[in-house]
Design an enzyme around this catalytic site. Structure first.
Site, PDB file in Angstrom:
ATOM      1  N   GLY A   1       0.822  -1.209   0.000  1.00 27.85           N
ATOM      2  CA  GLY A   1       0.000   0.000   0.000  1.00 27.85           C
ATOM      3  C   GLY A   1       0.852   1.253   0.000  1.00 27.85           C
ATOM      4  O   GLY A   1       0.437   2.299   0.499  1.00 27.85           O
ATOM      5  N   ALA A   2       2.052   1.163  -0.583  1.00 28.96           N
ATOM      6  CA  ALA A   2       3.010   2.279  -0.521  1.00 28.96           C
ATOM      7  C   ALA A   2       2.561   3.495  -1.320  1.00 28.96           C
ATOM      8  O   ALA A   2       3.064   4.594  -1.104  1.00 28.96           O
ATOM      9  CB  ALA A   2       4.381   1.816  -1.017  1.00 28.96           C
TER      10      ALA A   2
ATOM     11  N   ASP B   1       0.245  -7.102  -7.639  1.00 28.87           N
ATOM     12  CA  ASP B   1      -1.181  -7.235  -7.401  1.00 28.87           C
ATOM     13  C   ASP B   1      -1.335  -8.230  -6.260  1.00 28.87           C
ATOM     14  O   ASP B   1      -1.003  -9.406  -6.414  1.00 28.87           O
ATOM     15  CB  ASP B   1      -1.900  -7.741  -8.658  1.00 28.87           C
ATOM     16  CG  ASP B   1      -3.416  -7.820  -8.469  1.00 28.87           C
ATOM     17  OD1 ASP B   1      -3.874  -7.912  -7.317  1.00 28.87           O
ATOM     18  OD2 ASP B   1      -4.141  -7.807  -9.489  1.00 28.87           O
TER      19      ASP B   1
ATOM     20  N   SER C   1       1.009   6.088   3.490  1.00 31.40           N
ATOM     21  CA  SER C   1       2.406   6.126   3.068  1.00 31.40           C
ATOM     22  C   SER C   1       2.805   7.532   2.649  1.00 31.40           C
ATOM     23  O   SER C   1       3.878   8.023   3.006  1.00 31.40           O
ATOM     24  CB  SER C   1       2.619   5.145   1.903  1.00 31.40           C
ATOM     25  OG  SER C   1       3.935   5.238   1.421  1.00 31.40           O
TER      26      SER C   1
ATOM     27  N   HIS D   1      -7.502   4.276  20.748  1.00 34.77           N
ATOM     28  CA  HIS D   1      -6.615   5.320  21.268  1.00 34.77           C
ATOM     29  C   HIS D   1      -6.929   5.710  22.714  1.00 34.77           C
ATOM     30  O   HIS D   1      -6.039   5.769  23.564  1.00 34.77           O
ATOM     31  CB  HIS D   1      -6.690   6.566  20.389  1.00 34.77           C
ATOM     32  CG  HIS D   1      -6.348   6.332  18.950  1.00 34.77           C
ATOM     33  ND1 HIS D   1      -5.407   5.407  18.562  1.00 34.77           N
ATOM     34  CD2 HIS D   1      -6.811   6.893  17.816  1.00 34.77           C
ATOM     35  CE1 HIS D   1      -5.316   5.419  17.238  1.00 34.77           C
ATOM     36  NE2 HIS D   1      -6.159   6.308  16.768  1.00 34.77           N
TER      37      HIS D   1
ATOM     38  N   GLU E   1     -11.985  16.845  17.457  1.00 36.25           N
ATOM     39  CA  GLU E   1     -11.480  17.239  16.140  1.00 36.25           C
ATOM     40  C   GLU E   1     -12.399  18.296  15.550  1.00 36.25           C
ATOM     41  O   GLU E   1     -13.614  18.236  15.714  1.00 36.25           O
ATOM     42  CB  GLU E   1     -11.418  16.031  15.196  1.00 36.25           C
ATOM     43  CG  GLU E   1     -10.524  14.905  15.681  1.00 36.25           C
ATOM     44  CD  GLU E   1     -10.543  13.698  14.738  1.00 36.25           C
ATOM     45  OE1 GLU E   1     -11.012  13.848  13.599  1.00 36.25           O
ATOM     46  OE2 GLU E   1     -10.094  12.623  15.155  1.00 36.25           O
TER      47      GLU E   1
END
Length: 494
Positions: free
Chosen positions: A12-13, A88, A18, A241, A217
């Protein structure tokens, strides 16, 4: 711990994580000379790019992050580590080609860290194919796999995902990343608690009235409508979190900072949290959804008007919860947590309220009400530790006011470090202390599952709150009339 040279293989770069986090973090580690000599970064993506196109894309990622501080020489040095490999992830033959690349003549380090920056639905497929291609074989070096949240959708799916993952990997090879734990101020909570002996005698039910943990947020859901509508605030933030922050505040001192000792104490906290029966969900949790409103002077749409959101959605964009930890230290102390989008201010804070002092000492004076002492931990954007004390006002009258002792986390000349830099380096060191063990994940799901199941069947109504506010009315969560949400790091007059 020393970091060892490794090959970082990022699935998934070409994706958003990323672009915004991973590549800039690796670049900054390289500039800081923290990446071991020989470390390589193999980007896995479906796009038909060659090496030149990939380097141009990474240059754009770095420049967008560092802006005017871009250093061409530093980037050229970093680019020597980069390699793009088209894959792929659904095609078995592509994994054979990847194995040939990593085992070939290009001198990739034998230690390999696989970063799965992909949909959780694809985790099983990728791990199965990597295993079949013998890429988890540790004969010549270690293998580690970094997995991004969400770790399942509920307790059952988390257990099913773990069962599939553990078919190919041992627990020691799995690094479940929660970027919140990489934030410097979150780690400073541990130092604040365990390096300052004056606080430990006070850190219990005898002196602390209640604890609040807030993550608010200003932003909405951006282009994540499909994902967010299936997740909601409780899954997206609270289950992961904020429960992690709660464990750091409430845990007993571990025997050392070694990973398993630290994680053992966190799990003990989660195990001690009083279960919420389904019939008590409405007394312990509240949800809301933002309507149209104003943020920083600009009108914004309500949740139901956002892209990819169904007209009748009751997905929560605000969630609050009250928990009790039934152990010796915290019995009877409520822990309040809340998170929401499109709120009045973007901030993450831990607010610890101490009990009110007895007033009989001041009974013949003008002092008829004093604010309690607070310890305030700012996580983001303001990183700070503040202690609120009561002092006498100057003058002839016996009057009091609150003042703040401020212990700044960072000096003005010290730069902030992105959480991913810390965590990516910890993977190279084999330090798992800031990564989640599966029993942590499992017990966190056990805590919120009754709430999720109750909300799932109550689909006819959800409270709303105007965008730009502090959320819907949920004062019924509080145990006492004098307990209210704390929304500021400066003294609040009661």
């Amino acid at each position: 711990m020393n970091a060892e040279p490794c090959t970082y293989v990022i699935f998934g770069a070409t994706g958003n994580l990323s672009r915004i986090k991973l590549m800039p973090a690796l670049y900054h580690l390289d500039v800081a000379k923290q990446l071991p000599e020989g470390t390589r970064i193999v980007a896995i993506g479906r796009r038909p790019w060659d090496q030149q196109k990939w380097l141009a894309e990474v240059r754009d990622m770095i420049q967008a992050k560092v802006k005017d501080d871009f250093d061409e020489t530093a980037f050229q040095n970093f680019s020597q580590r980069l390699c793009y490999h088209r894959t792929d992830i659904q095609q078995p033959e592509d994994y054979k080609a990847l194995a040939e690349l990593l085992n070939g003549k290009q001198q990739f380090p034998r230690n390999i860290a696989f970063y799965l920056s992909i949909s959780p639905a694809d985790f099983g497929t990728v791990l199965e194919q990597l295993s079949h291609s013998e890429l988890f074989d540790e004969e010549f070096g270690w293998r580690r796999v970094i997995i991004e949240k969400p770790f399942g959708y509920d307790l059952d799916s988390a257990q099913a995902l773990q069962k599939r993952i553990s078919h190919y990997l041992s627990e020691e090879q799995i690094y479940r990343i929660d970027h919140y734990l990489g934030k410097g101020m979150v780690q400073n909570v541990l130092v604040f608690r365990f390096a300052n002996v004056m606080l430990e005698p006070l850190w219990n039910r005898n002196y602390i009235d209640h604890v609040q943990i807030t993550h608010s947020e200003e932003i909405g859901i951006d282009s994540r409508g499909d994902y967010y509508n299936g997740a909601g605030a409780l899954r997206d933030m609270l289950q992961s979190h904020l429960l992690q922050l709660l464990t750091l505040v409430a845990m007993e001192p571990p025997v050392s900072m070694e990973a398993e000792a630290l994680r053992d104490e966190k799990v003990k906290v989660l195990k001690s949290i009083r279960p919420i029966p389904k019939e008590a969900v409405h007394a312990h949790a509240h949800r809301g959804q933002y309507a149209a409103g104003t943020i920083k002077g600009e009108k914004v749409k309500g949740y139901l008007q956002e892209e990819d959101i169904p007209a009748g959605s009751v997905t929560e964009t605000y969630a609050s919860m009250k928990l009790y930890i039934d152990n010796w230290r915290w019995r009877g102390v409520p822990f309040y947590m809340r998170t929401g989008k499109r709120m009045a201010k973007a901030q993450s804070t831990i607010s610890i309220c101490f009990r009110h002092p007895p007033l009989q000492f001041f009974r013949d004076t003008n002092v008829n009400c004093m604010n309690p002492n607070w310890v305030l931990l700012g996580i983001q954007p303001e990183e700070c530790i503040k202690m609120e004390m009561t002092v006498k006002e100057p003058g002839l009258e016996m009057s009091t006011r609150s003042t703040t002792l401020d212990a700044s986390f960072r000096n003005h000349d010290e730069k902030a470090i992105d959480a991913y830099e810390d965590l990516l380096l910890d993977v190279l060191k084999g330090d798992r202390s800031l990564f989640l063990r599966f029993d942590e994940v499992e017990h966190a799901w056990r805590i919120v599952d009754p709430i999720l199941q109750t909300w799932a069947v109550e689909r006819d109504f959800i409270a709303t709150y105007p965008a730009g506010s502090w959320g819907p009315e949920d004062s019924r969560l509080f145990d006492k009339d004098n307990q209210t949400w704390r929304s500021s790091l400066t003294p609040e007059c009661k």
